[in-house]
Design an enzyme around this catalytic site. Structure first.
Site, PDB file in Angstrom:
ATOM      1  N   GLN A 117       1.053  -1.290   0.219  1.00 59.58           N
ATOM      2  CA  GLN A 117      -0.018   0.029  -0.128  1.00 59.58           C
ATOM      3  C   GLN A 117       0.721   1.246   0.031  1.00 59.58           C
ATOM      4  O   GLN A 117       0.485   2.136  -0.668  1.00 59.58           O
ATOM      5  CB  GLN A 117      -1.074   0.245   1.148  1.00 59.58           C
ATOM      6  CG  GLN A 117      -2.126   0.936   1.309  1.00 59.58           C
ATOM      7  CD  GLN A 117      -3.175   0.303   0.306  1.00 59.58           C
ATOM      8  OE1 GLN A 117      -3.723  -0.812   0.713  1.00 59.58           O
ATOM      9  NE2 GLN A 117      -3.852   1.019  -0.613  1.00 59.58           N
ATOM     10  N   LYS A 120       1.719   1.505  -3.714  1.00 66.64           N
ATOM     11  CA  LYS A 120       0.843   2.106  -4.458  1.00 66.64           C
ATOM     12  C   LYS A 120       0.400   3.497  -4.113  1.00 66.64           C
ATOM     13  O   LYS A 120       0.019   4.245  -5.219  1.00 66.64           O
ATOM     14  CB  LYS A 120      -0.294   0.895  -4.126  1.00 66.64           C
ATOM     15  CG  LYS A 120      -1.536   1.333  -4.788  1.00 66.64           C
ATOM     16  CD  LYS A 120      -2.597   0.528  -4.138  1.00 66.64           C
ATOM     17  CE  LYS A 120      -2.373  -0.999  -3.737  1.00 66.64           C
ATOM     18  NZ  LYS A 120      -3.753  -1.745  -3.451  1.00 66.64           N
ATOM     19  N   LYS A 132      -2.720  -0.863   6.852  1.00 62.20           N
ATOM     20  CA  LYS A 132      -3.658  -1.942   6.630  1.00 62.20           C
ATOM     21  C   LYS A 132      -3.975  -2.610   7.957  1.00 62.20           C
ATOM     22  O   LYS A 132      -3.112  -2.544   9.014  1.00 62.20           O
ATOM     23  CB  LYS A 132      -2.848  -3.235   5.855  1.00 62.20           C
ATOM     24  CG  LYS A 132      -3.938  -3.985   4.945  1.00 62.20           C
ATOM     25  CD  LYS A 132      -4.139  -3.215   3.734  1.00 62.20           C
ATOM     26  CE  LYS A 132      -5.559  -3.872   2.872  1.00 62.20           C
ATOM     27  NZ  LYS A 132      -5.791  -3.402   1.677  1.00 62.20           N
ATOM     28  N   GLY A 171     -12.475  -0.138   2.991  1.00 61.24           N
ATOM     29  CA  GLY A 171     -12.594  -1.753   2.759  1.00 61.24           C
ATOM     30  C   GLY A 171     -11.518  -2.393   2.158  1.00 61.24           C
ATOM     31  O   GLY A 171     -10.524  -1.961   1.871  1.00 61.24           O
ATOM     32  N   ASP A 172     -11.650  -3.757   2.221  1.00 63.30           N
ATOM     33  CA  ASP A 172     -10.879  -4.496   1.442  1.00 63.30           C
ATOM     34  C   ASP A 172     -11.803  -5.915   1.674  1.00 63.30           C
ATOM     35  O   ASP A 172     -12.849  -5.881   1.751  1.00 63.30           O
ATOM     36  CB  ASP A 172      -9.513  -4.835   2.307  1.00 63.30           C
ATOM     37  CG  ASP A 172      -8.541  -5.527   1.413  1.00 63.30           C
ATOM     38  OD1 ASP A 172      -7.968  -5.106   0.577  1.00 63.30           O
ATOM     39  OD2 ASP A 172      -8.240  -6.869   1.475  1.00 63.30           O
ATOM     40  N   THR A 215     -11.971   0.348  -8.131  1.00 65.78           N
ATOM     41  CA  THR A 215     -10.765  -0.507  -8.293  1.00 65.78           C
ATOM     42  C   THR A 215     -10.787  -1.346  -9.750  1.00 65.78           C
ATOM     43  O   THR A 215      -9.938  -1.463 -10.441  1.00 65.78           O
ATOM     44  CB  THR A 215     -10.595  -1.440  -6.997  1.00 65.78           C
ATOM     45  OG1 THR A 215     -10.876  -0.749  -5.891  1.00 65.78           O
ATOM     46  CG2 THR A 215      -9.222  -2.319  -7.286  1.00 65.78           C
ATOM     47  N   SER A 385     -10.675   6.723  -2.941  1.00 64.29           N
ATOM     48  CA  SER A 385     -10.334   7.049  -1.681  1.00 64.29           C
ATOM     49  C   SER A 385      -9.891   8.303  -1.321  1.00 64.29           C
ATOM     50  O   SER A 385     -10.265   9.118  -0.536  1.00 64.29           O
ATOM     51  CB  SER A 385      -9.829   5.975  -0.641  1.00 64.29           C
ATOM     52  OG  SER A 385     -10.761   4.796  -0.366  1.00 64.29           O
TER      53      SER A 385
HETATM   54  P1  NDP Z   1     -14.409  -9.072  -1.667  1.00 69.52           P
HETATM   55  O1  NDP Z   1     -14.532  -9.435  -0.037  1.00 69.52           O
HETATM   56  O2  NDP Z   1     -15.475  -8.011  -1.994  1.00 69.52           O
HETATM   57  O3  NDP Z   1     -14.224 -10.311  -2.588  1.00 69.52           O
HETATM   58  C1  NDP Z   1     -13.243 -11.205  -2.332  1.00 69.52           C
HETATM   59  C2  NDP Z   1     -13.465 -12.303  -3.628  1.00 69.52           C
HETATM   60  O4  NDP Z   1     -12.305 -13.006  -3.380  1.00 69.52           O
HETATM   61  C3  NDP Z   1     -14.559 -13.144  -3.274  1.00 69.52           C
HETATM   62  O5  NDP Z   1     -15.237 -13.556  -4.490  1.00 69.52           O
HETATM   63  C4  NDP Z   1     -13.974 -14.399  -2.387  1.00 69.52           C
HETATM   64  O6  NDP Z   1     -14.681 -15.562  -2.439  1.00 69.52           O
HETATM   65  C5  NDP Z   1     -12.633 -14.414  -2.913  1.00 69.52           C
HETATM   66  N1  NDP Z   1     -11.619 -15.081  -2.235  1.00 69.52           N
HETATM   67  C6  NDP Z   1     -11.374 -14.440  -0.795  1.00 69.52           C
HETATM   68  N2  NDP Z   1     -10.476 -15.319  -0.375  1.00 69.52           N
HETATM   69  C7  NDP Z   1     -10.526 -16.360  -1.117  1.00 69.52           C
HETATM   70  C8  NDP Z   1      -9.669 -17.422  -1.058  1.00 69.52           C
HETATM   71  N3  NDP Z   1      -8.702 -17.636   0.195  1.00 69.52           N
HETATM   72  N4  NDP Z   1      -9.550 -18.336  -2.052  1.00 69.52           N
HETATM   73  C9  NDP Z   1     -10.578 -17.875  -3.154  1.00 69.52           C
HETATM   74  N5  NDP Z   1     -11.091 -16.957  -3.016  1.00 69.52           N
HETATM   75  C10 NDP Z   1     -11.173 -16.037  -2.335  1.00 69.52           C
HETATM   76  O7  NDP Z   1     -12.827  -8.165  -1.721  1.00 69.52           O
HETATM   77  P2  NDP Z   1     -12.419  -7.299  -2.828  1.00 69.52           P
HETATM   78  O8  NDP Z   1     -12.842  -7.381  -3.930  1.00 69.52           O
HETATM   79  O9  NDP Z   1     -12.652  -6.107  -2.261  1.00 69.52           O
HETATM   80  O10 NDP Z   1     -10.912  -7.545  -2.888  1.00 69.52           O
HETATM   81  C11 NDP Z   1     -10.359  -8.666  -3.697  1.00 69.52           C
HETATM   82  C12 NDP Z   1      -8.720  -8.339  -3.771  1.00 69.52           C
HETATM   83  O11 NDP Z   1      -8.600  -7.134  -4.356  1.00 69.52           O
HETATM   84  C13 NDP Z   1      -8.054  -8.337  -2.187  1.00 69.52           C
HETATM   85  O12 NDP Z   1      -6.833  -8.745  -2.607  1.00 69.52           O
HETATM   86  C14 NDP Z   1      -7.835  -6.964  -1.994  1.00 69.52           C
HETATM   87  O13 NDP Z   1      -6.923  -6.876  -1.362  1.00 69.52           O
HETATM   88  C15 NDP Z   1      -7.769  -6.357  -3.608  1.00 69.52           C
HETATM   89  N6  NDP Z   1      -7.832  -5.181  -3.555  1.00 69.52           N
HETATM   90  C16 NDP Z   1      -9.348  -4.574  -3.131  1.00 69.52           C
HETATM   91  C17 NDP Z   1      -9.595  -3.166  -3.188  1.00 69.52           C
HETATM   92  C18 NDP Z   1     -10.891  -2.635  -2.715  1.00 69.52           C
HETATM   93  O14 NDP Z   1     -10.961  -1.226  -3.188  1.00 69.52           O
HETATM   94  N7  NDP Z   1     -11.806  -3.236  -2.323  1.00 69.52           N
HETATM   95  C19 NDP Z   1      -8.481  -2.156  -3.876  1.00 69.52           C
HETATM   96  C20 NDP Z   1      -7.398  -2.712  -4.064  1.00 69.52           C
HETATM   97  C21 NDP Z   1      -7.114  -4.032  -4.026  1.00 69.52           C
HETATM   98  P3  NDP Z   1     -15.579 -15.829  -1.257  1.00 69.52           P
HETATM   99  O15 NDP Z   1     -16.791 -14.876  -1.116  1.00 69.52           O
HETATM  100  O16 NDP Z   1     -15.943 -17.424  -1.415  1.00 69.52           O
HETATM  101  O17 NDP Z   1     -14.707 -15.985   0.074  1.00 69.52           O
HETATM  102  O1  2IT Z   2      -5.616  -2.544  -1.380  1.00 69.73           O
HETATM  103  C1  2IT Z   2      -6.206  -1.545  -1.579  1.00 69.73           C
HETATM  104  O2  2IT Z   2      -5.698  -0.551  -2.094  1.00 69.73           O
HETATM  105  C2  2IT Z   2      -7.705  -1.047  -0.767  1.00 69.73           C
HETATM  106  N1  2IT Z   2      -8.245  -2.191  -0.173  1.00 69.73           N
HETATM  107  C3  2IT Z   2      -8.009   0.347  -0.792  1.00 69.73           C
HETATM  108  C4  2IT Z   2      -7.762   1.156   0.340  1.00 69.73           C
HETATM  109  C5  2IT Z   2      -8.158   2.276   0.414  1.00 69.73           C
HETATM  110  O3  2IT Z   2      -7.822   3.199   1.369  1.00 69.73           O
HETATM  111  O4  2IT Z   2      -9.127   2.833  -0.130  1.00 69.73           O
END
Ligand code: NDP
Ligand code: 2IT
Length: 453
Positions: A117, A120, A132, A171-172, A215, A385
């Protein structure tokens, strides 16, 4: 750390120092290794960074907070979880980064995410440090009341460590707009102030338009930039996406809007193959299933005849022009990468953080395929954000057009930085090198200017 006589740094020596200092933290070690492999040669050409021990300082979080989260579930049982906030670096702005609620959460995972992060956030050009946090709380099969109770208990400790000028979580995985709502409500009650202490709020009460989509949309803007460098376009390209959460959903939506053909999505139970490609109707069903009903991806196959479900499998065998891992870390390994290379895929862009193992990344780069690390291609979330923080500080809301325009401009700038710092002699753009060096220089120069603190 043992120094070589000529005062240059050595990758193996640095990693042995880091691994000794951070034992039992494989994800953190992996994230740092990927970065130092490109940074140490650069640092050796720029000795001020070595003389100021920037790498050693950057890999030591400024502060690690861990705390007990005790709460009572719907059956009146007492539950105990562990909460964390890891504040990595505040050289260029207040700590900024998401909160993850998932049973796998531990210090190693949060340190890797926080370290990523920092770099990034620096790439975005916005004044944001890096952090984080999260908890080993499992939101699956919890009632709304349990989620609210947990969020309130979590914030009852976290509130004293964060604030709009100090540390601004978002969120994440497992933390979406519902959780941010409960967390914000509790923060406001305890602090008696309405400030931008969290991002990802709903637009009706201080959130930014487009944050939910940011994202995923940013990921596709980045892919468009990458394809441009090889005179290709998204139109008509086949796309494999993993995940079906926030990042996957809006990556899919923007890909669809760009006339690409999305063949797969997934969750932790398996993946779906969509014969003929994703449609608006199927995507709307997935959004409702995942965001309102907390259902499983298999249900998409039960509903649509052209959709097939593959239990306990990942989508990497499906042949596609573009591969977008958007679920979680280390979901794509070297064997998967070999299949993807043999499928003649032209572009891999990480929507998730570190979804590809180091060996998988090496495989893509060896084949000279376009590959972008998450810290560049998934920066759109933290970009909006940052824009939410700007809007909160002047108590104003921009239109979705304004926010999306700024998001696109910043994603283009990040791509330009990768090209500037990562173009190799043969013309191949090494996005890993480019993003890491560009992010590092910004943070490192600020650290040097601010002295040894
Ligand atoms: P969500 O909780 O909305 O979705 C996560 C997704 O990934 C779900 O489909 C989930 O399936 C799947 N998943 C989670 N853990 C596992 C696992 N161990 N094995 C297989 N599938 C898995 O999260 P996000 O979409 O927000 O985040 C997804 C990725 O993007 C993460 O790496 C996060 O750090 C990254 N990210 C998120 C940002 C954001 O703004 N939200 C910004 C930048 C990066 P299930 O529901 O079955 O668990
Ligand atoms: O991994 C990421 O960049 C995030 N989960 C979003 C972080 C943020 O502060 O919006």
């Amino acid at each position: 750390m043992k120094k070589k006589q000529d005062n240059t740094q050595d990758i193996v020596e640095f990693m042995s120092y880091l691994n000794d200092k951070n034992p039992n933290e494989p994800e953190f070690q992996q994230a740092v290794k990927e970065v130092v492999e490109v940074l140490i040669p650069f640092i050796n050409e720029n000795p001020k960074y070595q003389n100021n021990k920037i790498l050693e300082r950057m890999t030591e979080p400024e502060r690690i907070i861990t705390f007990r989260v005790a709460w009572v579930d719907d059956s009146r049982n007492i539950q105990i979880n562990r909460g964390y906030r890891i504040e990595l670096n505040s050289a260029i702005g207040p700590y900024k980064g998401g909160l993850r609620f998932h049973p796998s959460v531990n210090q190693s995972i949060l340190k890797f995410l926080g370290f990523e992060q920092v770099l990034k956030n620096a790439l975005t050009g916005l004044p944001l440090g890096g952090g984080k946090g999260g908890s080993d709380f499992n939101p699956k099969e919890k009632s709304d009341n349990e989620i609210m109770t947990f969020c309130q208990a979590f914030m009852s400790e976290l509130y004293r460590h964060i604030g709009h000028n100090t540390d601004i979580p978002a969120g994440d995985i497992g933390v979406g707009s519902k959780e941010i709502g409960y967390l914000f409500g509790q923060y406001k009650k305890l602090k008696n102030e309405f400030t931008g202490s969290l991002t990802g709020k709903s637009p009706g009460w201080g959130g930014s338009l487009i944050r939910t989509q940011a994202t995923g949309y940013g990921n596709i803007y980045f892919v468009q930039n990458m394809l441009d460098t090889i005179n290709e376009v998204l139109d008509n390209k086949t796309v494999v996406i993993s995940g079906s959460g926030n990042v996957a959903q809006y990556t899919a939506e923007k890909a669809l809007q760009s006339d690409a053909k999305v063949l797969t999505m997934s969750d932790s139970s398996g993946y779906i193959y969509i014969d003929g490609g994703l449609t608006t109707e199927i995507l709307e069903f997935i959004l409702d299933l995942k965001n309102n009903k907390r259902g499983r991806i298999k249900e998409v196959a039960n509903k649509f005849k052209n959709v097939k479900f593959f239990a306990d499998e990942k989508p990497w065998k499906v042949k596609a022009d573009i591969v977008l891992p958007c679920a979680t870390q280390n979901e794509l390994d070297v064997e998967d990468a070999k299949i993807i290379v043999s499928n003649k895929t032209i572009c891999i862009s990480e929507g998730a953080n570190m979804p590809c193992t180091i060996d998988a990344v090496n495989e893509f780069q060896k084949a000279k395929i376009l590959f972008s690390p998450g810290k560049a291609s998934n920066a759109g979330g933290v970009v909006v954000s940052g824009l939410e923080m700007v809007q909160n500080s002047v108590r104003y809301s921009w239109t979705s057009e304004t926010v999306e325009e700024k998001l696109m401009e910043i994603m283009n700038n990040i791509h330009d930085l990768c090209v500037e710092y990562g173009t190799l002699k043969d013309g191949y753009i090494d996005y890993v090198k480019g993003s890491n060096i560009a992010g590092f220089v910004k943070v490192a120069d600020a650290m040097i200017a601010q002295g040894v603190v």
